[in-house]
Design a protein around this motif. Structure first.
Motif, mmCIF file in Angstrom:
data_model
loop_
_atom_site.group_PDB
_atom_site.id
_atom_site.type_symbol
_atom_site.label_atom_id
_atom_site.label_comp_id
_atom_site.label_asym_id
_atom_site.label_seq_id
_atom_site.Cartn_x
_atom_site.Cartn_y
_atom_site.Cartn_z
ATOM 1 N N ALA A 1 0.832 -1.202 0.000
ATOM 2 C CA ALA A 1 0.000 0.000 0.000
ATOM 3 C C ALA A 1 0.870 1.258 0.000
ATOM 4 C CB ALA A 1 -0.899 0.004 1.226
ATOM 5 N N LEU A 2 0.271 2.357 -0.447
ATOM 6 C CA LEU A 2 0.894 3.673 -0.303
ATOM 7 C C LEU A 2 -0.012 4.451 0.648
ATOM 8 C CD1 LEU A 2 2.918 5.864 -1.029
ATOM 9 C CD2 LEU A 2 1.703 6.265 -3.147
ATOM 10 N N ALA A 3 0.427 4.560 1.916
ATOM 11 C CA ALA A 3 -0.447 5.110 2.947
ATOM 12 C C ALA A 3 0.035 6.486 3.376
ATOM 13 C CB ALA A 3 -0.482 4.180 4.151
ATOM 14 N N ALA A 4 -0.932 7.381 3.675
ATOM 15 C CA ALA A 4 -0.590 8.712 4.176
ATOM 16 C C ALA A 4 -1.056 8.844 5.613
ATOM 17 C CB ALA A 4 -1.261 9.771 3.307
ATOM 18 N N LEU A 5 -0.165 9.343 6.489
ATOM 19 C CA LEU A 5 -0.586 9.727 7.835
ATOM 20 C C LEU A 5 -0.844 11.223 7.764
ATOM 21 C CD1 LEU A 5 2.038 7.829 10.051
ATOM 22 C CD2 LEU A 5 -0.233 7.073 9.375
ATOM 23 N N LEU A 6 -2.121 11.614 7.877
ATOM 24 C CA LEU A 6 -2.502 13.005 7.640
ATOM 25 C C LEU A 6 -2.991 13.631 8.940
ATOM 26 C CD1 LEU A 6 -3.336 15.385 5.699
ATOM 27 C CD2 LEU A 6 -5.520 14.200 5.423
ATOM 28 N N GLY A 7 -2.524 14.830 9.224
ATOM 29 C CA GLY A 7 -3.011 15.506 10.417
ATOM 30 C C GLY A 7 -2.260 16.795 10.653
ATOM 31 N N PRO A 8 -2.759 17.637 11.538
ATOM 32 C CA PRO A 8 -2.055 18.876 11.855
ATOM 33 C C PRO A 8 -0.830 18.586 12.719
ATOM 34 C CG PRO A 8 -3.984 18.659 13.240
ATOM 35 C CD PRO A 8 -3.996 17.486 12.303
ATOM 36 N N SER A 9 0.005 19.603 12.962
ATOM 37 C CA SER A 9 1.185 19.357 13.784
ATOM 38 C C SER A 9 0.737 19.045 15.208
ATOM 39 C CB SER A 9 2.110 20.578 13.777
ATOM 40 O OG SER A 9 1.435 21.681 14.329
ATOM 41 N N GLY A 10 1.443 18.124 15.853
ATOM 42 C CA GLY A 10 1.051 17.705 17.192
ATOM 43 C C GLY A 10 0.017 16.600 17.197
ATOM 44 N N SER A 11 -0.305 16.039 16.025
ATOM 45 C CA SER A 11 -1.324 14.988 15.989
ATOM 46 C C SER A 11 -0.726 13.608 16.257
ATOM 47 C CB SER A 11 -2.029 14.993 14.630
ATOM 48 O OG SER A 11 -1.088 14.773 13.596
ATOM 49 N N GLY A 12 0.601 13.515 16.326
ATOM 50 C CA GLY A 12 1.241 12.246 16.634
ATOM 51 C C GLY A 12 1.653 11.461 15.413
ATOM 52 N N LYS A 13 1.494 12.038 14.220
ATOM 53 C CA LYS A 13 1.775 11.272 13.001
ATOM 54 C C LYS A 13 3.270 10.994 12.831
ATOM 55 C CE LYS A 13 1.426 15.443 10.036
ATOM 56 N NZ LYS A 13 1.702 16.454 11.074
ATOM 57 N N THR A 14 4.100 11.989 13.140
ATOM 58 C CA THR A 14 5.540 11.769 13.008
ATOM 59 C C THR A 14 6.031 10.781 14.064
ATOM 60 O OG1 THR A 14 5.927 13.924 12.009
ATOM 61 C CG2 THR A 14 7.785 12.898 13.085
ATOM 62 N N THR A 15 5.466 10.878 15.279
ATOM 63 C CA THR A 15 5.838 9.933 16.336
ATOM 64 C C THR A 15 5.533 8.508 15.894
ATOM 65 O OG1 THR A 15 5.305 11.613 17.966
ATOM 66 C CG2 THR A 15 5.510 9.357 18.767
#
Lengths: 278, 293, 239
Positions: free
Chosen positions: C29-43
């Motif tokens: 799959a090609l998946a995107a973690l989408l969200g504003p900063s501080g949403s935990g996506k980078t973590t």
């Protein structure tokens, strides 16, 4: 840059500022150094060489540069480790130690000299321990080395510290995600990034150690041909009113120091160009 | 505790951020550098005070009250009082010329200002002796006219100026480059004159950096030994500064007196370090970038 | 490779960056973690890459527990937001880095390394830049070099943190297409982090909308657009 001697500027005070600068510079630095170089030119390179090429002068110069190089090399390695520990690790007393690193800048060299001697002499606190192990520190080359390590200690640490602070954590992480062990990352990524700054600190420490006098003469023992450093020999020649002899050794020291600094500078320009950033 | 959480705990303990060294290595490195510093920096500092007080505080203070010691302290203070303002004035002038104007040969000028750092203090003293000594052209004339430089106060001042020469300029130049010229230019457009711009705009911006430079200059000026040893002539009670006196006392095996004088200078060094550290903590943003820890 | 995130949580001190989240990303799959900063996506991405350790929960790769694997053992191709190129090495040496860092037994011969790096330079369509230094490249070129460097280790998955964040709009469009092509050619399970809903919707097969350490919704772009589950999702994708 254009060929204009001075670019027009709305800022006032160029004449006064430049006047003060050049007057002080001439009086304090250029004229005195010029006097030494003039003396050298007056009796020519052959005569300078004849004076230096005695066993005693040669031994003193060789000793000064050899031990200074060793001390600067020690400080290069130790300074990088110390900077790393101070920036990256947290432990009680860290800020006190960070502040204390500059002690060799603040403590007069004569004070450092007698204190190190008292400590490392055969009847001193550390010297007596060393004696039981069969080692002699003060009044030998080892003693000179310790004094020169002391005076050059802060240079590498202080030039490398800000560079370590600026290393992006991500660069080290990238190396790890590519499969590199921590040791490989340190060797191939971190050390090359510190190298230019470390080299600057090394050059400063070396320049300082080569010419150091105050902290060395107490601990050195000052035996001609064995533990007599070049600056001391200059002082001895001056006390004998042998100005030519003193000047010849002084010129040799200037010449060798500048050649070394020039070489280090060239290496640095080369590495900066290679890395491609300023 | 369930098995699953126990395994979890063990794993978490084993996990190490990829930017950290192994814990044993961190401990070893920390102990190593602290150990070396203890032997090289802290032990000598302690020895100075222990040896000064070897026969009690009374003996230490008495050795400082001796007329020769008093004259050395007085001479060192005099030399410093002359050198500091001269050096500060030079540093400000040089930094002003270098950072507010573009001219040819700027890099060369900076190299010349830094030159004293790569010249041995003894060689600096030697240069002054060759220039102003009684058997030189200028020196002979000056001695004949009754203004000797070598083996007198002016020589000590010149030698001290030489070794402390770059301190203030080196501190000010990076700070003034960083601050740019915009504020001064704004003041000029508002009709302020040159001196007014300097005192009301530039000086407030550089005062802490200036103080920092003067502080380092002061420590070196009061403690300089090599260059002064060559030009002073070491005349007790006349041209012997504090560091020179330490050497003479030490060579005469007057340990308590030597170390008492040394302790006085060591105290000065500690005050310098404290003030310097306070400046770095408090005014980091107004000092040259490489002091910001 | 199938990625399963099982009840993962992460606290930094007393603040929770991720409240327990569970998520499956199918193989390829090609998946995107989408969200504003501080949403935990980078973590979350860093936990997948082994750069952070979760406070609780497990990560499974193809059904195998990978939580305890070190970052080196994971073989995740990671592209950082700042690219984190080694600025003292040429582009060639940057890409070859992961191969040279291997222990002697598994390290390819020099000729093989040269062959692979050349092939990767062709893949990112920059065959001529091997001898340059990162400082001599444009932002878009740097991003592609970082991608090639991550691909050189023959990763099991590709993880990208805001891969287009630092680029201007035109280059961004171009590189999106490039990433899509590389994904389709290699078939690698790919996860990228973005705060740009348009980017996520256009590029990903699977979009994971995150907010304040929680997963708000998982689905195909069209489904999310048509049926936003919460007010947050509706508002975030309408920007």
């Amino acid at each position: 840059m254009s060929r204009a001697l001075l670019h027009p500027s709305p800022m006032p005070g160029f004449g006064l500022a430049m006047g003060v600068t050049l007057t002080m510079l001439s009086l304090v630095v250029i004229l005195p150094i010029g006097a030494l170089l003039w003396k050298g030119a007056a009796f020519g390179p052959l005569e300078v060489w004849r004076v230096i090429n005695t066993e005693r002068s040669f031994a003193a110069l060789f000793l000064s540069f050899r031990v200074a190089l060793l001390a600067a090399l020690f400080n290069l390695v130790f300074g990088c480790l110390l900077a790393w520990v101070l920036v990256r690790y947290r432990f009680p007393g860290r800020r006190l130690i960070d502040a204390a690193v500059d002690l060799p800048f603040a403590l007069p060299t004569a004070v450092a000299g007698i204190a190190l001697t008292a400590l490392y002499a055969p009847n001193g606190a550390i010297g007596s321990l060393a004696r039981e192990l069969g080692m002699k520190i003060a009044y030998t080359e080892t003693g000179i080395l310790i004094a020169l390590i002391f005076v050059g200690l802060p240079f590498v640490t202080r030039t490398v510290q800000p560079v370590i602070e600026e290393i992006e954590k991500e660069v080290e992480e990238a190396s790890a995600t590519l499969g590199a062990t921590r040791a490989y990352t340190l060797r191939r990524v971190v050390v090359p990034m510190l190298a230019p700054a470390a080299l600057t600190g090394f050059a400063l420490a070396l320049a300082r150690s080569v010419g150091e006098y105050g902290s060395v003469i107490f601990i050195a023992g000052n035996i001609p041909l064995v533990t007599e450093i070049a600056p001391l020999l200059i002082v001895i020649r001056l006390e004998e009113f042998d100005y030519n002899g003193a000047a010849a050794i002084g010129i040799a020291m200037l010449f060798i120091s500048f050649s070394m600094l020039l070489a280090i500078n060239a290496v640095q320009i080369w590495s900066r160009r290679r890395i491609g950033y300023v | 505790m369930s098995d699953a959480t126990l395994v979890d705990l063990q794993r978490r303990r084993a996990f190490r951020a990829p930017t950290n060294e192994a814990p044993w290595l961190r401990v070893l490195l920390t102990l190593g550098v602290v150990g070396v510093l203890a032997l090289l920096l802290f032990a000598p500092l302690i020895v100075v005070f222990v040896d000064a007080l070897a026969q009690g505080a009374g003996a230490a203070l008495a050795s400082l009250a001796n007329p020769d010691a008093e004259s050395a302290i007085w001479l060192t203070l005099t030399v410093t009082a002359i050198v500091l303002p001269l050096n500060a004035a030079f540093g400000i002038a040089a930094a002003w010329a270098i950072t507010k104007f573009d001219f040819r040969g700027k890099a060369f000028l900076i190299t010349l200002i830094d030159l004293p750092f790569s010249v041995s203090p003894v060689v600096a003293g030697l240069c002054l002796v060759l220039l102003f000594g009684s058997n030189s052209l200028i020196g002979g004339w000056l001695v004949a006219s009754g203004y000797p430089i070598i083996f007198a106060l002016p020589g000590i001042v010149l030698a001290t100026l030489f070794v402390t020469f770059p301190f203030v300029a080196r501190e000010l130049i990076p700070v003034m480059i960083e601050q740019g010229r915009a504020e001064e230019e704004a003041a000029l457009t508002l009709g302020a004159g040159g001196w007014r711009v300097f005192f009301t705009v530039t000086l407030p911006n550089i005062r802490w950096a200036l103080l920092y430079g003067v502080l380092l200059c002061n420590a070196r000026a009061m403690g300089e030994f090599g260059a002064v040893a060559v030009v002073s002539g070491k005349i007790r009670g006349q041209t012997a500064t504090m560091p020179i006196t330490i050497e003479m006392l030490y060579n005469e095996y007057l340990s308590v007196a030597a170390f008492s004088m040394a302790a006085l200078l060591a105290l000065l060094a500690l005050v310098t370090l404290t003030l310097k550290t306070l400046l770095e903590w408090r005014y980091a943003d107004q000092l040259a970038a490489n002091h910001r820890h | 490779m199938h990625i399963q995130i099982d009840e993962i949580s992460k606290e930094f001190g007393s603040t929770a960056a991720l409240t327990p989240v569970t998520l499956g990303i199918p193989s390829g799959a090609l998946a995107a973690l989408l969200g504003p900063s501080g949403s935990g996506k980078t973590t979350l991405l860093r936990i997948l890459g082994g750069l952070e350790f979760p406070s609780s929960g497990r990560v499974l790769f193809d059904g195998q527990d990978a939580t305890g694997l070190s970052v080196q053992e994971r073989r995740a191709g990671f592209v950082f937001q700042s690219y984190a190129l080694f600025r003292h090495m040429t582009v060639f040496e940057n890409i070859a880095y992961g191969l040279r860092a291997r222990p002697r037994v598994s390290r390819p011969a020099d000729a093989e390394i040269t062959r692979r790096v050349t092939k990767l330079l062709d893949l990112i369509q920059l065959p001529q830049i091997g001898t340059r230094y990162p400082s001599q490249l444009s932002g878009g070129q740097r991003q592609r070099v970082a991608l090639a460097r991550a691909l050189a280790i023959e990763p099991r998955m590709l993880l990208l943190d805001e891969p287009f964040g630092a680029l201007d709009a035109r280059v961004r469009k171009e590189l999106r297409q490039g990433l899509r092509e590389i994904h389709d050619n290699t078939g690698l399970t790919t996860v990228f982090v973005t705060h740009d809903q348009e980017e996520a919707m256009e590029l990903a097969d699977l979009v994971v909308v995150m907010s304040m350490g929680r997963i708000e919704q998982v689905g195909r772009p069209a489904d999310i657009r048509a049926r936003p589950k919460t007010d947050f999702v509706r508002e975030f994708i309408s920007v």
